[in-house]
Write an enzyme that holds these catalytic residues in place. Structure first.
Site, short mmCIF file in Angstrom:
data_model
loop_
_atom_site.label_atom_id
_atom_site.label_comp_id
_atom_site.label_asym_id
_atom_site.label_seq_id
_atom_site.Cartn_x
_atom_site.Cartn_y
_atom_site.Cartn_z
N LYS A 28 -15.41 14.21 51.23
CA LYS A 28 -15.98 13.40 50.15
C LYS A 28 -15.14 12.15 49.90
CE LYS A 28 -15.50 17.02 47.51
NZ LYS A 28 -15.14 18.05 48.50
N GLY A 29 -13.80 12.35 49.88
CA GLY A 29 -12.90 11.23 49.57
C GLY A 29 -13.10 10.07 50.52
N GLN A 39 -14.59 19.75 44.87
CA GLN A 39 -15.00 21.06 45.40
C GLN A 39 -16.36 20.90 46.11
OE1 GLN A 39 -13.70 21.24 41.76
NE2 GLN A 39 -11.93 21.02 43.05
N GLY A 83 -8.35 17.92 46.68
CA GLY A 83 -7.46 17.10 47.52
C GLY A 83 -8.37 16.23 48.37
N HIS A 84 -8.47 14.96 48.04
CA HIS A 84 -9.40 14.05 48.72
C HIS A 84 -8.59 13.08 49.58
CE1 HIS A 84 -12.70 14.83 45.48
NE2 HIS A 84 -12.31 15.91 46.11
N THR A 99 -3.04 22.69 49.22
CA THR A 99 -2.11 23.80 49.32
C THR A 99 -1.53 23.98 50.72
OG1 THR A 99 -3.96 25.27 49.80
CG2 THR A 99 -3.28 25.11 47.49
N GLY A 100 -2.11 23.30 51.72
CA GLY A 100 -1.62 23.44 53.09
C GLY A 100 -2.05 24.74 53.77
N SER A 134 -19.96 10.59 60.30
CA SER A 134 -18.53 10.28 60.35
C SER A 134 -17.95 10.81 61.65
CB SER A 134 -17.84 10.91 59.13
OG SER A 134 -16.46 10.67 59.18
N ASP A 166 -13.83 20.23 50.69
CA ASP A 166 -13.15 19.61 51.84
C ASP A 166 -14.12 19.08 52.90
OD1 ASP A 166 -10.78 20.32 50.61
OD2 ASP A 166 -10.63 22.22 51.68
N GLU A 167 -15.29 18.67 52.47
CA GLU A 167 -16.29 18.17 53.42
C GLU A 167 -15.91 16.78 53.94
OE1 GLU A 167 -16.96 19.17 50.32
OE2 GLU A 167 -18.41 20.83 50.40
P1 GDP Z 1 -12.57 16.22 50.55
O1 GDP Z 1 -11.82 17.17 49.68
O2 GDP Z 1 -14.02 16.53 50.60
O3 GDP Z 1 -12.31 14.77 50.23
O4 GDP Z 1 -12.02 16.46 52.04
P2 GDP Z 1 -10.47 16.66 52.48
O5 GDP Z 1 -9.78 15.38 52.39
O6 GDP Z 1 -9.87 17.82 51.76
O7 GDP Z 1 -10.65 17.17 53.96
C1 GDP Z 1 -11.29 16.40 54.94
C2 GDP Z 1 -10.30 16.18 56.10
O8 GDP Z 1 -11.00 15.72 57.23
C3 GDP Z 1 -9.26 15.12 55.79
O9 GDP Z 1 -8.07 15.45 56.47
C4 GDP Z 1 -9.89 13.85 56.37
O10 GDP Z 1 -8.92 12.88 56.74
C5 GDP Z 1 -10.57 14.41 57.58
N1 GDP Z 1 -11.81 13.72 57.97
C6 GDP Z 1 -12.74 13.13 57.20
N2 GDP Z 1 -13.78 12.72 57.95
C7 GDP Z 1 -13.50 13.07 59.22
C8 GDP Z 1 -14.22 12.96 60.45
O11 GDP Z 1 -15.34 12.47 60.53
N3 GDP Z 1 -13.59 13.44 61.57
C9 GDP Z 1 -12.36 14.03 61.53
N4 GDP Z 1 -11.85 14.48 62.66
N5 GDP Z 1 -11.67 14.15 60.38
C10 GDP Z 1 -12.25 13.70 59.24
P1 IMO Z 2 -11.92 19.48 47.19
O1 IMO Z 2 -12.34 18.61 46.05
C1 IMO Z 2 -11.68 23.49 48.91
C2 IMO Z 2 -11.17 26.83 46.12
C3 IMO Z 2 -9.85 27.58 46.15
C4 IMO Z 2 -10.30 28.96 45.72
C5 IMO Z 2 -11.38 28.65 44.68
C6 IMO Z 2 -10.88 28.65 43.25
O2 IMO Z 2 -10.71 19.03 47.89
O3 IMO Z 2 -13.07 19.75 48.10
P2 IMO Z 2 -9.30 27.12 41.77
O4 IMO Z 2 -8.00 26.46 42.06
O5 IMO Z 2 -10.40 26.17 41.44
O6 IMO Z 2 -9.17 28.22 40.77
O7 IMO Z 2 -9.73 27.85 43.15
O8 IMO Z 2 -11.86 27.35 45.00
N1 IMO Z 2 -11.05 25.36 45.92
C7 IMO Z 2 -11.24 24.46 46.89
N2 IMO Z 2 -11.51 24.62 48.20
N3 IMO Z 2 -11.63 22.25 48.37
C8 IMO Z 2 -11.40 22.07 47.06
O9 IMO Z 2 -11.47 20.87 46.47
C9 IMO Z 2 -11.16 23.21 46.26
N4 IMO Z 2 -10.87 23.40 44.95
C10 IMO Z 2 -10.82 24.71 44.76
O10 IMO Z 2 -9.31 27.59 47.44
O11 IMO Z 2 -10.92 29.62 46.79
MG MG Z 3 -10.22 18.53 49.82
#
Ligand code: GDP
Ligand code: IMO
Ligand code: MG
Length: 430
Positions: A16-17, A230, A40-41, A307-308, A419, A13-14
């Site tokens: 990446k998407g 991940q 979830g990207h 998952t929220g 960002s 959740d850094e």
């Molecule tokens: P991913 O799994 O690495 O693609 O990341 P996620 O989409 O799960 O989580 C990143 C969250 O941060 C998303 O809700 C993005 O819309 C949001 N986001 C991404 N870049 C930024 C940023 O620079 N600032 C803020 N406030 N939100 C961001």
């Molecule tokens: P993105 O690509 C954050 C975490 C789960 C759990 C562990 C194992 O959006 O960054 P799993 O379903 O793989 O058996 O879960 O890994 N996890 C993530 N946490 N972002 C993800 O993907 C994740 N995918 C799995 O919360 O702790």
């Molecule tokens: Mg994510």
């Protein structure tokens, strides 16, 4: 041409998407190489927000081919729902989405097994997304999984039933009553019916022998971006085992998950948040349990995209970041969500850990998975102004410059992007 790689350096959740979407116009192909719908990207542009689980984040650029590689595992029903959602927004995946025939299938019973396994672990549960990731990769390694290409075989249904029945027998040993368990709101029979229908539809996608697909394109001069899911600290080998996912989220996963040689790898773009988050169980040395952590969660909207669930929040962890950079051979860094810290008076970075006996660690010790590690912090003055409208590094104030240059000097790697918000255009190129 080379395969540039973009991957997460923390616990997922850094952001990446967002960065893949920003970079997609520079690439002919974007390819996912591991993970599945546990990812979830999020991509935001023109007041629209999309969350992708299986489809690569280059899909919004019609000129980019998007490949789901052999290292990815696919739930046909989740993929179908994703395709349908995009279609409702006039994005037609039938034009530029390609799927590897060698990608393994997540069966409905893999989802049951995930739930049964987590339930049997009680308080020691991994905190899985319950998408069937662990059981599907287990079957792949045990050499009994089913693959996308198998869907076209005359005996698919027979092989499906055999594997399903084997799974149901295993589940009964865990005393898990699956008849009352819901998968995405459906009971098993209903989910299975929808899954089988979706599987038929997958056959209408562009199914490819992805290792030839990608190597042919590289030879013809096309540029490829590999999109990680991940993060490094969830890697099956190098993450905080057993609180990890079941694939190699690190650079090694790119070669095995796409079928490319090591020398084809070009740039390695490491994405990290200006702080840390984690969703699910497992060690997190810099986690904050106070109002500062809550402030990060609220301002950063730190709730899981898949998952929220609320994400655990804490300060940036330098030993963990240095470890991730080492493992992946990162050549450039992208710092995300710096804007979330806009109002913070003081910002901290952990530079080492102390165990209970007072031993100091500047690297992550093996025991970190089982023994609490107390972070030792360096403190920084916050910048205390909005980053949202900043367009270039000429506008950076001294506190922000200090924060960035500390990270760059301690990691030896330069930031290539900062960002400053979730939207596609909220980005400073450095
Ligand atoms: P991913 O799994 O690495 O693609 O990341 P996620 O989409 O799960 O989580 C990143 C969250 O941060 C998303 O809700 C993005 O819309 C949001 N986001 C991404 N870049 C930024 C940023 O620079 N600032 C803020 N406030 N939100 C961001
Ligand atoms: P993105 O690509 C954050 C975490 C789960 C759990 C562990 C194992 O959006 O960054 P799993 O379903 O793989 O058996 O879960 O890994 N996890 C993530 N946490 N972002 C993800 O993907 C994740 N995918 C799995 O919360 O702790
Ligand atoms: Mg994510």
């Amino acid at each position: 041409m080379k395969v540039d790689v973009l991957l997460g350096l923390q616990w997922g959740d850094e952001g990446k998407g967002k960065i893949v979407d920003v970079l997609a116009p520079d690439y002919d192909v974007v390819a996912r190489f591991q993970g599945g719908p546990n990812a979830g990207h999020t991509i935001e542009f023109d007041q629209k927000k999309f969350v992708l689980h299986t489809i690569p984040s280059g899909i919004f650029n019609p000129k980019t081919a998007n490949l789901i590689g052999n290292g990815v595992i696919i739930d046909p029903l989740i993929l179908k729902k994703e395709i349908d959602k995009l279609k409702a927004s006039q994005i037609d995946c039938s034009l530029n989405l390609y799927v590897s025939r060698k990608a393994h299938l997540i069966l409905p019973t893999h989802r049951l097994m995930d739930a049964a396994s987590e339930a049997s672990k009680g308080a020691a549960k991994i905190g899985s997304t319950l998408k069937g990731i662990g059981p599907t990769y287990t079957d792949k390694m045990s050499r009994c999984g089913l693959r996308v290409g198998d869907l076209a075989m005359h005996d698919f249904r027979q092989r499906y039933e055999a594997l399903k029945n084997k799974h149901l027998a295993q589940i009964s040993q865990l005393s898990f009553d699956y008849s009352s368990h819901l998968i995405d709101g459906d009971n098993f029979e209903t989910y299975e019916q929808k899954w089988l229908e979706a599987s038929d539809l997958i056959l209408n996608l562009k199914l490819v022998d992805s290792e030839y697909f990608i190597n042919d394109r590289l030879r013809s001069g096309q540029k490829v971006l590999a999109e990680g899911a991940q993060g490094t600290l969830l890697d099956i080998d190098f993450g905080s085992y057993p609180f990890v996912t079941s694939s190699n989220t690190t650079i090694a996963g790119v070669c095995s998950g796409l079928g490319i040689p090591a020398q084809a790898i070009g740039k390695v773009i490491g994405v990290f948040k200006a702080y840390c988050t984690r969703v699910g169980s497992g060690p997190f040395p810099t986690e904050l349990f106070d109002e500062t952590g809550e402030k990060m969660r609220v301002i950063g909207h730190e709730f899981g995209s898949t998952t929220g669930r609320p994400r655990r929040c804490g300060w940036l962890d330098l030993p963990a970041l240095q470890y991730a950079i080492m493992l992946n051979g990162v050549t450039e860094l992208v710092m995300m969500k710096a804007d979330v810290l806009d109002s913070f008076e003081t910002i901290k970075i952990a530079t080492s850990y102390l165990d209970k006996q007072g031993n100091s660690f500047s690297r992550i010790p093996f025991e970190a998975c089982t023994t609490p590690m107390n972070p030792v912090y360096e403190e920084f003055a916050g910048w205390q102004h909005s980053l949202r409208s900043i367009g270039s590094n000429k506008e950076f104030t001294n506190p922000l410059k200090n924060y960035i240059s500390f990270i760059e000097s301690r990691t030896g790697i330069k930031l290539s992007m900062l960002s400053t918000g979730p939207e596609r255009d909220q980005i400073v190129m450095l």
